[in-house]
Structures are given as C-alpha cells and as structure tokens.
Design a protein around this motif. Structure first.
Motif, PDB file in Angstrom:
ATOM      1  N   TYR A 147      50.883  33.541  40.891  1.00  0.00           N
ATOM      2  CA  TYR A 147      50.239  32.508  40.081  1.00  0.00           C
ATOM      3  C   TYR A 147      49.379  31.554  40.918  1.00  0.00           C
ATOM      4  CZ  TYR A 147      52.835  33.647  35.778  1.00  0.00           C
ATOM      5  OH  TYR A 147      53.324  34.270  34.672  1.00  0.00           O
ATOM      6  N   PRO A 148      49.869  31.041  42.048  1.00  0.00           N
ATOM      7  CA  PRO A 148      49.024  30.131  42.842  1.00  0.00           C
ATOM      8  C   PRO A 148      47.726  30.775  43.304  1.00  0.00           C
ATOM      9  CG  PRO A 148      51.310  29.996  43.551  1.00  0.00           C
ATOM     10  CD  PRO A 148      51.224  31.167  42.630  1.00  0.00           C
ATOM     11  N   ALA A 149      47.797  32.055  43.719  1.00  0.00           N
ATOM     12  CA  ALA A 149      46.586  32.744  44.190  1.00  0.00           C
ATOM     13  C   ALA A 149      45.574  32.887  43.065  1.00  0.00           C
ATOM     14  CB  ALA A 149      46.955  34.117  44.753  1.00  0.00           C
ATOM     15  N   PHE A 150      46.040  33.290  41.884  1.00  0.00           N
ATOM     16  CA  PHE A 150      45.120  33.478  40.765  1.00  0.00           C
ATOM     17  C   PHE A 150      44.612  32.150  40.215  1.00  0.00           C
ATOM     18  CE2 PHE A 150      46.518  37.855  40.786  1.00  0.00           C
ATOM     19  CZ  PHE A 150      45.406  38.540  40.307  1.00  0.00           C
ATOM     20  N   ASN A 151      45.442  31.128  40.219  1.00  0.00           N
ATOM     21  CA  ASN A 151      44.980  29.807  39.779  1.00  0.00           C
ATOM     22  C   ASN A 151      43.860  29.298  40.680  1.00  0.00           C
ATOM     23  OD1 ASN A 151      46.747  29.696  37.633  1.00  0.00           O
ATOM     24  ND2 ASN A 151      48.334  28.596  38.765  1.00  0.00           N
TER      25      ASN A 151
ATOM     26  N   HIS B  30      41.928  36.620  50.882  1.00  0.00           N
ATOM     27  CA  HIS B  30      41.319  36.894  49.585  1.00  0.00           C
ATOM     28  C   HIS B  30      41.353  38.397  49.345  1.00  0.00           C
ATOM     29  CE1 HIS B  30      38.702  36.969  46.141  1.00  0.00           C
ATOM     30  NE2 HIS B  30      37.824  37.735  46.781  1.00  0.00           N
ATOM     31  N   TYR B  31      41.793  38.800  48.143  1.00  0.00           N
ATOM     32  CA  TYR B  31      41.751  40.218  47.771  1.00  0.00           C
ATOM     33  C   TYR B  31      40.374  40.515  47.209  1.00  0.00           C
ATOM     34  CZ  TYR B  31      42.970  44.671  45.514  1.00  0.00           C
ATOM     35  OH  TYR B  31      43.003  45.988  45.110  1.00  0.00           O
ATOM     36  N   LEU B  32      39.581  41.250  47.982  1.00  0.00           N
ATOM     37  CA  LEU B  32      38.209  41.572  47.608  1.00  0.00           C
ATOM     38  C   LEU B  32      38.229  42.878  46.806  1.00  0.00           C
ATOM     39  CD1 LEU B  32      35.203  41.166  50.075  1.00  0.00           C
ATOM     40  CD2 LEU B  32      35.133  42.532  48.003  1.00  0.00           C
ATOM     41  N   LEU B  33      38.623  42.774  45.556  1.00  0.00           N
ATOM     42  CA  LEU B  33      38.740  43.941  44.684  1.00  0.00           C
ATOM     43  C   LEU B  33      37.359  44.519  44.414  1.00  0.00           C
ATOM     44  CD1 LEU B  33      40.753  45.607  42.923  1.00  0.00           C
ATOM     45  CD2 LEU B  33      40.281  44.002  41.075  1.00  0.00           C
ATOM     46  N   GLY B  34      37.268  45.850  44.440  1.00  0.00           N
ATOM     47  CA  GLY B  34      35.950  46.475  44.407  1.00  0.00           C
ATOM     48  C   GLY B  34      35.446  46.907  43.050  1.00  0.00           C
ATOM     49  N   THR B  35      36.333  46.995  42.061  1.00  0.00           N
ATOM     50  CA  THR B  35      35.889  47.475  40.761  1.00  0.00           C
ATOM     51  C   THR B  35      36.196  46.446  39.684  1.00  0.00           C
ATOM     52  OG1 THR B  35      35.840  49.423  39.322  1.00  0.00           O
ATOM     53  CG2 THR B  35      38.015  48.707  40.118  1.00  0.00           C
ATOM     54  N   ALA B  36      35.572  46.613  38.515  1.00  0.00           N
ATOM     55  CA  ALA B  36      35.674  45.598  37.461  1.00  0.00           C
ATOM     56  C   ALA B  36      36.938  45.790  36.632  1.00  0.00           C
ATOM     57  CB  ALA B  36      34.442  45.659  36.571  1.00  0.00           C
ATOM     58  N   SER B  37      38.053  45.864  37.320  1.00  0.00           N
ATOM     59  CA  SER B  37      39.351  46.065  36.697  1.00  0.00           C
ATOM     60  C   SER B  37      40.331  45.061  37.292  1.00  0.00           C
ATOM     61  CB  SER B  37      39.830  47.507  36.933  1.00  0.00           C
ATOM     62  OG  SER B  37      38.928  48.435  36.350  1.00  0.00           O
ATOM     63  N   GLY B  38      41.601  45.191  36.934  1.00  0.00           N
ATOM     64  CA  GLY B  38      42.602  44.279  37.451  1.00  0.00           C
ATOM     65  C   GLY B  38      42.756  43.044  36.579  1.00  0.00           C
ATOM     66  N   ALA B  39      43.605  42.137  37.057  1.00  0.00           N
ATOM     67  CA  ALA B  39      43.885  40.908  36.312  1.00  0.00           C
ATOM     68  C   ALA B  39      42.691  39.954  36.354  1.00  0.00           C
ATOM     69  CB  ALA B  39      45.123  40.228  36.897  1.00  0.00           C
TER      70      ALA B  39
END
Length: 408
Positions: free
Chosen positions: A20-24, A184-193
């Motif tokens: 939660y803290p990371a996403f906030n 930082h999680y540098l997610l590569g695709t337009a998916s995930g939370a």
C-alpha cells in the motif's frame, strides 16, 4: 461515475497490504507529473535528443503495389534507440523514479526489449537496475541478455512456472515488496495494478500523437485501419489512443496464435475466445486460465507476446466493440516477415510481424481508397536465431555449428 483505476469492469488494484505505501506514493507522484507540462516537455526533449523521436511514418509503396488494395504506412518504432517502443515508457518512468528520489529500478522482460530499455535508462540516469527474465525467454533472446549485462544491469533468471513473462512479473513483485523505499518497479506493459496500465499508456501515447499528425500531413485524412500486435498491450495502446475518438478508424489488435487454436499452444486471450475474466498479479482482466482459475502456460514464436493476460484497458475496449482482435499463427508470421523483408527492406521484430500478418489477411477486403497504418513496434535483429529456425535456414544452422566448435 468512473472509479480510478477501472476501465469498465476491469483493472483495479488487488495488492497485498505491505505494498500500500508503495502504490500510494506512486499514485500521488504520477498524478502530479501527468498534469505537469514541465515534466512532459522534459520527457519529450529527452525522447528527441536521446531516443531519436519523432519516428517516421513510412509509406510502404512496394507492399501497397504488391497487394493492389489499401495504401500501407508503417509507424517505425524500430528506429527508436534500443530498437523498440519500450524506450518511451522506460524513459518516462525513469524520470518519474528520479523525481521520487529512488536509486534503483527493477523490471520484468519477455522479449528482452523492455529489459534493454530499462538498462539503458538506468545507465543514462545513474540508477541501479535489476531485471527479471524467465529462463525460457533468456534462451530465446540471449542477445538482449548480453546487452543488458554490458549496460550494467543485474539479470535474475526465473526458473519456475513456464519460465516466461508472467513468472518474471511475479518475481519482480516479490522484490518490490522488500525494497520499495529505494526502488521503483518499472513495469513494461499496460497491465498490473493501478496506476500501471494508465501510466504505461500515458508514456506510450507519444506513438499515436505522432502517427495522427503524420498521416494528416501526408494524406490529409485519417486512416481507415490501424494495426498493432498485442501482448500485454503497451505498443497497441500507444498508437490506438489518439484514434479512439474517431469511430471511422477501425483499430485491430493482433494476438499470438502460436501453433493454432486447436493445438492449445498459443497466447490468444480474446481472438480465440478462450480468455476468462479473473484477478491475478494485482488486477482484473481476461486471462488464459483453467476451470480452477490457475493460469495456463502460453506459447508464441515471439517471446514478447506470450503473456497470459491482457491490459484491462483492452478488456474494456474489447467488450465495448471499439477494438477488434485477431490472431496470427507462427506460420503466418514467418510468411509475413519474409514478404516485408523482400518488399520493403525492413526487418520487423517477430512481435511486430503479427500486426503485419493480421493486416495482410484483412487487406483482401479493402480498396485503394483505404489507408492502413501498421505499428512496427520493434526491429528483428534480436530475433535472428528464432527467425533462422522459423525459415529453416540450413546455412545458419551450419554457421552456428562452426561457431560452437570454435569454443569447444
């Protein structure tokens, strides 16, 4: 009333409490920069000066003459630094990570292009990088593994599950749980939370912004069709977004048909009608899953398309009928690749070639008054081993044998 992070019935943020803290923090900082024209200017300046944007919209005159139907244009994301559209998102998220005072980025990668882009951005911005990649994909895309290492990134093989993209995402999420204060999680695709689907689509929107301006300048009107391959969905959303309000433009996403629907060896969630709504990896979308809700193994000749899920944005657009989804099999992709190379002198990535294959199947129903834009999301030099195998190139096989003997 729309709910943040949802696209119709899909999306959301199904995450463990520890994140939660990371996403906030991420939601707060992304919300600030997406409204900040200074940030967007900095981002575009870096894309221009470092990556080489804008990428051209190339008229494919010989392919157009070959089919004698629709006029064909190719959006050349292969000409970005690193050879694919992935650098657009990596640069944007890298700049965001710096704003958030992070010192490290982590990423998942399938075909390796997002991993290379992340490693490049980390080197450019002075960040540490750790990249998770399924063992199966590492074998298929070793050239990209080589470059990631040379760029200073740590590569972590993922040896469980199907050893492909979905497993690499799981491994990266586990890392982030224990490191988000500095990472930082540098997610590569337009998916995930949430906010990842929106964030990746935001940074990739530059593709469609350029393409729309370019086709209006070249033709004085909008295209009739826009094609893009669809794994998670980043390159397709990148080019489709600008055309979404224009209902006269048909948007077509092409999934990985692999060895065909009957074989069970494919990664087609929507075109074959085999994907089912479910929740995994922090969000709700269509996944290839069994009756018990377990994620199915996937297959594609293109490592970047063998993801079991699809962007929640596309799940919604599919149900609304705004984007049509088709599938291209491995054989159709190899045939299309050979045609593009011979007619245009361009070598698309195997992922991108799915878009060409889908477009070529449809083109028989068009006329000279139609205009195609095909998004070429990446170049094919990374795929030389897979392409040689797909083309059954005996000379290449002999060459590999000779090189092997030199190292014995």
């Amino acid at each position: 009333m729309s709910i943040a992070g949802y696209y119709g019935n899909y999306g959301g943020s199904f995450i463990p409490e520890i994140l939660y803290p990371a996403f906030n923090e991420l939601n707060h900082d992304f919300d600030k920069i997406k409204k900040d024209p200074v940030f967007w200017h900095e981002y575009c300046e870096m894309l221009a000066g470092f990556s080489g944007r804008p990428t051209p919209l190339t008229y494919a005159n010989r392919l157009t003459d070959h089919f004698g139907k629709a006029k064909i244009y190719i959006k050349r994301e292969d000409l970005n630094h690193s050879g694919a559209h992935k650098i657009n998102n990596a640069l944007g998220q890298g700049l965001l990570a710096k704003r958030m005072n992070k010192t490290r980025v982590i990423a998942e990668t399938g075909a390796g292009q997002h991993g290379v882009a992340t490693a490049i951005v980390a080197a450019k911005l002075g960040l540490q990088a750790t990249i998770y990649m399924g063992r199966e994909d590492m074998e298929r895309q070793y050239a990209n593994v080589f470059w990631m290492k040379r760029l200073g990134a740590e590569i972590v093989p993922v040896d469980y599950g199907s050893c492909t993209l979905k497993d690499a995402i799981n491994a990266a999420l586990r890392d982030w749980v224990s490191s988000f204060e500095t990472t930082h999680y540098l997610l590569g695709t337009a998916s995930g939370a949430h906010p990842f689907p929106e964030m990746v689509a935001f940074f990739q929107s530059i593709i469609g912004i350029e393409a729309k301006e370019q086709i209006l300048r070249l033709e004085g009107r909008l295209p009739s069709h826009v094609y893009a391959c669809v794994g998670g969905g980043s390159n397709a959303l990148g080019i489709f977004q600008s055309f979404l309000p224009n209902r006269e433009v048909e948007l077509v996403g092409v999934e990985a048909g692999g060895k065909g629907q009957a074989s069970g060896q494919h990664a087609t969630r929507l075109a074959y009608g085999e994907g089912k709504p479910g929740i995994a990896q922090g969000y709700k979308t269509y996944f290839l899953q069994d009756n018990d809700g377990q994620m199915c193994d996937t297959y594609s000749i293109a490592a970047g398309l063998d993801y079991t899920g699809i962007s929640p944005i596309f799940a919604d657009l599919f149900e609304k009928g705004r984007v049509r989804f088709e599938a291209a099999t491995d054989d159709e992709v190899i045939e299309a690749l050979q045609l593009v190379m011979n007619q245009e002198g361009i070598i698309p990535a195997l992922e991108s070639t799915h878009a060409f294959a889908g477009a070529f199947k449809d083109i028989v129903n068009t006329s000279a008054s139609d205009i195609y834009i095909i998004n070429m999301s990446g170049r094919g030099d990374k795929d030389i081993f897979n392409i040689a195998e797909g083309l059954k190139d005996g000379e290449w096989k002999k060459f590999i044998g000779r090189k092997y003997k030199q190292y014995e």
